[in-house]
Scaffold this motif. Structure first.
Motif, PDB file in Angstrom:
ATOM      1  N   LYS A  39       1.840   3.776   3.696  1.00 22.80           N
ATOM      2  CA  LYS A  39       1.092   3.034   3.089  1.00 22.80           C
ATOM      3  C   LYS A  39      -0.439   4.135   3.969  1.00 22.80           C
ATOM      4  CE  LYS A  39      -0.772  -1.570   4.430  1.00 22.80           C
ATOM      5  NZ  LYS A  39      -0.247  -2.380   4.512  1.00 22.80           N
ATOM      6  N   ILE A  40      -0.968   4.269   2.104  1.00 17.17           N
ATOM      7  CA  ILE A  40      -2.287   5.436   2.623  1.00 17.17           C
ATOM      8  C   ILE A  40      -3.079   4.694   1.296  1.00 17.17           C
ATOM      9  CG2 ILE A  40      -1.198   6.554   0.518  1.00 17.17           C
ATOM     10  CD1 ILE A  40      -3.018   8.488   2.200  1.00 17.17           C
ATOM     11  N   GLU A  41      -4.316   4.484   2.099  1.00 14.41           N
ATOM     12  CA  GLU A  41      -6.048   3.397   1.756  1.00 14.41           C
ATOM     13  C   GLU A  41      -5.723   2.259   1.411  1.00 14.41           C
ATOM     14  OE1 GLU A  41      -7.177   6.440  -0.926  1.00 14.41           O
ATOM     15  OE2 GLU A  41      -6.645   8.546   0.079  1.00 14.41           O
ATOM     16  N   GLY A  42      -4.432   2.211   2.374  1.00 15.17           N
ATOM     17  CA  GLY A  42      -4.580   0.089   1.051  1.00 15.17           C
ATOM     18  C   GLY A  42      -3.903   0.448   0.530  1.00 15.17           C
ATOM     19  N   THR A  43      -2.241   1.456   0.227  1.00 17.18           N
ATOM     20  CA  THR A  43      -2.274   0.995  -1.103  1.00 17.18           C
ATOM     21  C   THR A  43      -0.598   1.696  -0.689  1.00 17.18           C
ATOM     22  OG1 THR A  43      -1.891   3.561  -2.096  1.00 17.18           O
ATOM     23  CG2 THR A  43      -3.344   1.248  -3.141  1.00 17.18           C
ATOM     24  N   VAL A  44       0.720   1.366  -1.007  1.00 14.44           N
ATOM     25  CA  VAL A  44       1.991   1.363  -0.591  1.00 14.44           C
ATOM     26  C   VAL A  44       2.881   1.973  -1.619  1.00 14.44           C
ATOM     27  CG1 VAL A  44       4.044   0.628   0.587  1.00 14.44           C
ATOM     28  CG2 VAL A  44       1.597  -0.924   0.644  1.00 14.44           C
ATOM     29  N   GLY A  45       3.546   2.910  -1.353  1.00 14.92           N
ATOM     30  CA  GLY A  45       4.670   3.435  -2.174  1.00 14.92           C
ATOM     31  C   GLY A  45       5.905   4.291  -0.942  1.00 14.92           C
ATOM     32  N   LYS A  54      10.038   6.906  -7.604  1.00 13.43           N
ATOM     33  CA  LYS A  54       9.020   6.588  -7.079  1.00 13.43           C
ATOM     34  C   LYS A  54       8.952   4.665  -7.105  1.00 13.43           C
ATOM     35  CE  LYS A  54       5.709  11.060  -8.322  1.00 13.43           C
ATOM     36  NZ  LYS A  54       4.553  11.523  -8.439  1.00 13.43           N
ATOM     37  N   LEU A  55       9.055   4.250  -6.173  1.00 12.19           N
ATOM     38  CA  LEU A  55       8.674   3.682  -6.168  1.00 12.19           C
ATOM     39  C   LEU A  55       7.517   2.370  -5.637  1.00 12.19           C
ATOM     40  CD1 LEU A  55      12.248   2.900  -4.259  1.00 12.19           C
ATOM     41  CD2 LEU A  55      11.901   2.412  -6.728  1.00 12.19           C
ATOM     42  N   LYS A  56       7.012   1.632  -6.417  1.00 10.67           N
ATOM     43  CA  LYS A  56       5.755   1.029  -5.915  1.00 10.67           C
ATOM     44  C   LYS A  56       5.591  -0.691  -5.079  1.00 10.67           C
ATOM     45  CE  LYS A  56       1.099   1.073  -5.984  1.00 10.67           C
ATOM     46  NZ  LYS A  56       0.111   1.564  -5.303  1.00 10.67           N
ATOM     47  N   LEU A  57       4.712  -0.832  -4.550  1.00 10.42           N
ATOM     48  CA  LEU A  57       5.200  -1.773  -3.803  1.00 10.42           C
ATOM     49  C   LEU A  57       4.038  -2.851  -3.825  1.00 10.42           C
ATOM     50  CD1 LEU A  57       6.679   0.046  -1.821  1.00 10.42           C
ATOM     51  CD2 LEU A  57       7.946  -1.952  -0.296  1.00 10.42           C
ATOM     52  N   ASP A  58       4.065  -4.067  -3.133  1.00  8.55           N
ATOM     53  CA  ASP A  58       2.056  -4.598  -3.086  1.00  8.55           C
ATOM     54  C   ASP A  58       2.360  -4.257  -1.705  1.00  8.55           C
ATOM     55  OD1 ASP A  58       1.089  -7.615  -3.876  1.00  8.55           O
ATOM     56  OD2 ASP A  58       1.303  -7.629  -2.199  1.00  8.55           O
ATOM     57  N   LYS A 110       2.241   0.335 -11.931  1.00  9.43           N
ATOM     58  CA  LYS A 110       2.755  -0.389 -12.132  1.00  9.43           C
ATOM     59  C   LYS A 110       2.937  -1.996 -11.453  1.00  9.43           C
ATOM     60  CE  LYS A 110       7.099   0.715 -11.020  1.00  9.43           C
ATOM     61  NZ  LYS A 110       8.527   1.201 -11.149  1.00  9.43           N
ATOM     62  N   LYS A 111       3.901  -2.466 -12.418  1.00  9.38           N
ATOM     63  CA  LYS A 111       4.552  -3.635 -11.542  1.00  9.38           C
ATOM     64  C   LYS A 111       4.842  -3.411 -10.300  1.00  9.38           C
ATOM     65  CE  LYS A 111       7.175  -7.871 -11.693  1.00  9.38           C
ATOM     66  NZ  LYS A 111       7.273  -9.055 -12.627  1.00  9.38           N
ATOM     67  N   PRO A 112       4.499  -4.069  -8.897  1.00  9.57           N
ATOM     68  CA  PRO A 112       5.272  -3.779  -7.489  1.00  9.57           C
ATOM     69  C   PRO A 112       7.326  -3.783  -8.140  1.00  9.57           C
ATOM     70  CG  PRO A 112       3.288  -4.723  -7.344  1.00  9.57           C
ATOM     71  CD  PRO A 112       3.634  -4.545  -8.806  1.00  9.57           C
ATOM     72  N   ASP A 113       8.031  -3.397  -7.350  1.00 10.40           N
ATOM     73  CA  ASP A 113       8.812  -3.031  -7.590  1.00 10.40           C
ATOM     74  C   ASP A 113       9.402  -3.868  -5.940  1.00 10.40           C
ATOM     75  OD1 ASP A 113      10.212  -0.647  -9.400  1.00 10.40           O
ATOM     76  OD2 ASP A 113       8.457   0.023  -8.138  1.00 10.40           O
ATOM     77  N   TYR A 114       9.137  -4.170  -5.467  1.00  7.75           N
ATOM     78  CA  TYR A 114       9.003  -4.779  -4.380  1.00  7.75           C
ATOM     79  C   TYR A 114       7.894  -5.594  -3.864  1.00  7.75           C
ATOM     80  CZ  TYR A 114      11.584  -6.817  -0.126  1.00  7.75           C
ATOM     81  OH  TYR A 114      11.918  -7.956   0.509  1.00  7.75           O
ATOM     82  N   GLU A 115       7.702  -7.075  -3.416  1.00  6.92           N
ATOM     83  CA  GLU A 115       6.598  -7.927  -3.888  1.00  6.92           C
ATOM     84  C   GLU A 115       6.182  -8.727  -2.732  1.00  6.92           C
ATOM     85  OE1 GLU A 115       4.658  -9.285  -7.058  1.00  6.92           O
ATOM     86  OE2 GLU A 115       6.673  -9.663  -8.459  1.00  6.92           O
TER      87      GLU A 115
END
Length: 252
Positions: free
Chosen positions: A107-113, A129-133, A230-235
């Motif tokens: 979780k860096i600069e307000g973004t999560v991966g 790689k995965l993207k989260l809300d 991309k659309k979050p994988d988990y939100e």
């Protein structure tokens, strides 16, 4: 009637907090003090309690607040097994005959991966790689990464080691009574993998001590957080993030 009584109780002490005149309105002094009205605070506490106990599937805007798995949906206590993990010494070697999946989250600069680095012997064969809300926590992202690793192990039969530097996530998995949805899904995957005769081991590794796979997963996770579009994988919003999931009327 009850709301008026709560307002009368709260107004007096909030006026003292902000040291304002007795004629100041309740709304203005609450705003200055940064305090929730008592009726909304009660609603918030009740909503958090319901979510933690699995009684609520509260939706806020386009987000769902993360809820625990109902206890009666879990495996019967007599059939539960502890999902053990091993603390690996710094840079200790693992068997070359087993595929190693290093997981990490950022979780860096307000973004999560999150990211996975998959190794067959000394060669990295695949990454994911995965993207989260952005409202998700580091704890959630670490659990999601481990969960994704168990999904890969389940989909592709073989023997696997899953290595994470998050002891809190591994301890959650190790507790058969914990009802976190990501941990529960990972435990089910592990049971299915073992049932078909494959081996899957969980390891805790110390971060930033030169373990190549762990360093690679860390770099990929940061890249996923900062650059993945991309659309979050988990939100699902964590219960701890109140403004994200409980009090939308206060976010204006």
């Amino acid at each position: 009637m009850a709301k008026k009584k709560l307002n009368a109780i709260q107004r007096g002490f909030v006026q003292k907090v902000v040291r304002t005149y007795r004629t100041a309105s309740l709304d203005s002094v609450l705003l200055l003090a940064g305090i929730l009205p008592l009726d909304l605070r009660i609603q918030e506490a009740a909503a958090i309690y319901e979510i933690k106990k699995g009684f609520s599937q509260r939706i806020v805007g386009d987000r769902v607040v993360e809820t625990r798995v109902p206890y009666n949906n879990k495996v019967h206590p007599s059939e539960r097994e502890e999902t053990e993990y091993t603390c690996l010494e710094d840079c200790a070697e693992l068997p070359n005959s087993i595929i190693n999946i290093y997981t990490d989250g950022s979780k860096i600069e307000g973004t999560v991966g999150a990211a996975l680095s998959i190794w067959d012997g000394a060669v990295e064969t695949k990454t994911r790689k995965l993207k989260l809300d952005n409202c998700c926590t580091v704890y959630q992202v670490e659990l999601l990464a481990i969960n994704a690793a168990t999904n890969i192990a389940l989909a592709t039969p073989g023997n696997y080691n899953i290595l994470s530097d998050s002891r809190s996530a591994l301890q959650t998995l190790a507790d058969p009574d914990d009802t976190h949805p990501l941990a529960e899904e990972a435990r089910k995957n592990i049971r299915r993998i073992k049932t078909r005769g494959n081996t899957i081991n969980l390891y805790w590794v110390k971060a930033h001590v030169g373990i190549t796979g762990n360093e690679r997963a860390d770099a990929l996770a940061k890249d996923a957080a900062l650059k993945l579009k991309k659309k979050p994988d988990y939100e699902q919003c964590p219960v701890s993030n109140r403004l994200c999931g409980i009090s939308p009327s206060l976010q204006a």
